[in-house]
Design a protein around this motif. Structure first.
Motif, short mmCIF file in Angstrom:
data_model
loop_
_atom_site.label_atom_id
_atom_site.label_comp_id
_atom_site.label_asym_id
_atom_site.label_seq_id
_atom_site.Cartn_x
_atom_site.Cartn_y
_atom_site.Cartn_z
N ARG A 2 0.86 -1.19 0.00
CA ARG A 2 0.00 0.00 0.00
C ARG A 2 0.90 1.24 0.00
NH1 ARG A 2 -5.36 -0.21 3.51
NH2 ARG A 2 -5.89 -1.71 1.90
N LEU A 17 -3.62 7.28 -2.40
CA LEU A 17 -3.40 6.00 -1.73
C LEU A 17 -3.63 4.92 -2.79
CD1 LEU A 17 -2.77 5.10 1.16
CD2 LEU A 17 -5.21 4.83 1.53
N GLU A 19 -2.89 0.76 -4.08
CA GLU A 19 -2.44 -0.59 -3.76
C GLU A 19 -1.72 -1.17 -4.96
OE1 GLU A 19 -5.37 -2.43 -0.59
OE2 GLU A 19 -5.61 -3.29 -2.59
N LEU A 32 -6.96 3.68 -4.59
CA LEU A 32 -7.97 3.75 -3.53
C LEU A 32 -8.46 5.18 -3.34
CD1 LEU A 32 -6.13 1.43 -0.94
CD2 LEU A 32 -7.85 0.78 -2.62
N LYS A 33 -7.52 6.12 -3.42
CA LYS A 33 -7.87 7.54 -3.28
C LYS A 33 -6.92 8.34 -4.16
CE LYS A 33 -11.24 7.92 -0.59
NZ LYS A 33 -12.43 8.62 -1.02
N THR A 72 -10.83 8.04 5.81
CA THR A 72 -11.35 6.88 5.06
C THR A 72 -11.16 5.64 5.91
OG1 THR A 72 -9.21 6.51 4.04
CG2 THR A 72 -10.75 7.90 2.81
N LYS A 73 -11.60 4.50 5.35
CA LYS A 73 -11.49 3.25 6.12
C LYS A 73 -10.04 2.72 6.14
CE LYS A 73 -12.84 0.71 2.06
NZ LYS A 73 -13.67 -0.15 1.33
N TYR A 74 -9.17 3.31 5.33
CA TYR A 74 -7.81 2.78 5.24
C TYR A 74 -6.96 3.27 6.39
CZ TYR A 74 -9.76 2.11 0.63
OH TYR A 74 -10.60 1.77 -0.39
N LYS A 75 -6.21 2.35 6.98
CA LYS A 75 -5.43 2.70 8.17
C LYS A 75 -3.99 3.07 7.80
CE LYS A 75 -7.96 0.89 11.85
NZ LYS A 75 -9.01 0.10 11.21
N ASP A 78 -1.23 0.52 7.92
CA ASP A 78 -1.13 -0.47 6.84
C ASP A 78 -0.32 0.01 5.64
OD1 ASP A 78 -2.70 -2.01 8.42
OD2 ASP A 78 -4.58 -1.47 7.42
#
Ligand code: KG4
Ligand code: ZN
Length: 367
Positions: A2, A17, A19, A32-33, A72-75, A78
């Motif tokens: 990521r 962001l 992947e 992702l973003k 967002t939901k992404y940490k 990670d």
């Protein structure tokens, strides 16, 4: 992997962001973003980018964009790689991104032992060059719609693509490359003076159009006759792969001064200028395709957003009679103008290829 990518080389503040998986052999990306704040309105009254204003705006926008990523939901824990553009570009602007990335990195290291990411410098030009890996525009709109719904864009480093000729056309660069494969390439030529995008911006000023000039000239050119004025095609007949655009700009300047408004409409001047610039880009690229037996042509950078350029490339590739083995395909990136998703793609390839860049702003960094 990521990747959090940060781009502040010019007048766009961008954070993405992305992947990535598959390695050099078959890189695949999922964006992702992809957040961008444009500063166009701020620089417009000055007719071009003002470095210190760009710096001030990046400083203001970076935390805002990053907050949107955090929401967002992404940490953040990670993330495996933080990539920040270190050049080429405006150094005061580049430093804002570098300093921001470094302080984020330190902050996350201090706050979580789970945070194992690496921080790397990224080359803006690698970003443009590898932006085709994030997805391509096709001439078939149905196919394009299907493609854009795909969550992950995959690419096989296959024989269908390489050797390739890559044309990078932006506001700062005009470079023609021969790519043996994804990581082995050689510069065939570049501009000796103005970049083609810069020439569009200067032309727009001559025609009293707002900054940035590229999209404005494109709009005007659509209404005009590209054959109205026979502007010069600089260096077209020279055997090398270099370009020159400052002479073309001067010809338009003299034309407007001497007979412009009286004999020719603005739309015709724009269309004729654009035709001259693109004629050189396309003919020199096609000559390289033939000489090196390329299986594809890749176009990237802001000027690749121009529909007339893409269409003219497609027609030129179709019109030309190739030998049976050689029927090159056109790969136009879906991400032509500056963004951070492309920085993630370029950083992924360079990272795997062990190509490292110092964490220092380098306005003149090359490929
Ligand atoms: O790649 P980019 O966003 O930034 C740089 O790395 O320079 O390219 C910006 C350049 C500007 O010169 C702009 O006028 C030009 O790309 N551009 C265009 C178009 N859209 C942007 N040139 C021609 N036609 C367009 N539609
Ligand atoms: Zn760029």
């Amino acid at each position: 992997m990521r990747i959090l990518a940060i781009e502040t080389s010019c007048d766009e503040t961008a954070i993405a962001l992305v992947e990535a998986e598959g390695g050099i052999k078959s890189p695949k990306f999922k964006v992702l973003k992809n957040l961008i704040t444009s500063q166009v309105k701020i620089h417009r009254p000055f007719g071009g980018v003002v470095p210190n204003l760009a710096k001030r705006e990046h400083l203001k926008n970076l935390p805002i964009l990053f907050k949107q990523i955090q929401n967002t939901k992404y940490k953040i824990q990670d993330i495996d790689l933080i990539a920040v553009t270190v050049g080429p570009g405006l150094e005061p602007a580049l430093w804002t991104g570098i300093n921001f990335a470094e302080s984020l990195y330190k902050e996350f290291q201090a706050s979580s032992f789970k945070f194992q990411a690496k921080l790397v410098g990224a080359n803006h030009l690698s970003g443009h060059l590898y932006s085709f890996l994030l997805g391509q525009k096709t001439s078939n709109s149905k196919h394009e719609a299907r493609n854009s719904k795909q969550k992950k864009f995959g690419f096989r480093n296959s024989d269908f693509v390489f050797p390739a000729i890559a044309l990078l056309v932006s506001g700062g660069h005009t470079i023609l490359l021969l790519m043996k494969d994804l990581t082995h390439y050689k510069k065939l030529g570049e501009t000796r003076d103005d970049a083609v995008g810069e020439c569009f911006d200067k032309m727009a000023r001559l025609l009293e159009l707002p900054y940035p000039g590229g999209p404005e000239i494109e709009k005007l050119a659509k209404l005009g006759n590209p054959k109205a004025v026979d502007f010069p095609r600089p260096m077209l007949n020279q055997k090398n792969y270099d370009f020159s655009f400052s002479g073309l700009k001067t010809s338009v300047l003299y034309f407007l001064r001497d007979k412009g408004n009286a004999t020719c409409k603005k739309v015709d001047v724009a269309a004729s200028f654009q035709a001259a610039a693109f004629d050189v880009l396309i003919k020199k690229t096609l000559r390289a395709v033939e000489e090196f037996g390329a299986k594809s042509v890749m176009i990237s950078g802001g000027v690749a957003a121009n529909h007339s350029l893409r269409n003219a490339f497609r027609s030129a590739l179709k019109l030309k009679t190739w030998n049976l083995k050689l029927k090159p395909q056109l790969l136009v990136t879906k991400f032509p103008t500056d963004n951070a998703a492309m920085i993630a793609a370029g950083a992924y390839v360079d990272f795997l290829n062990k190509k490292k860049y110092k964490m220092v702003a380098n306005g003149n960094l090359s490929l």
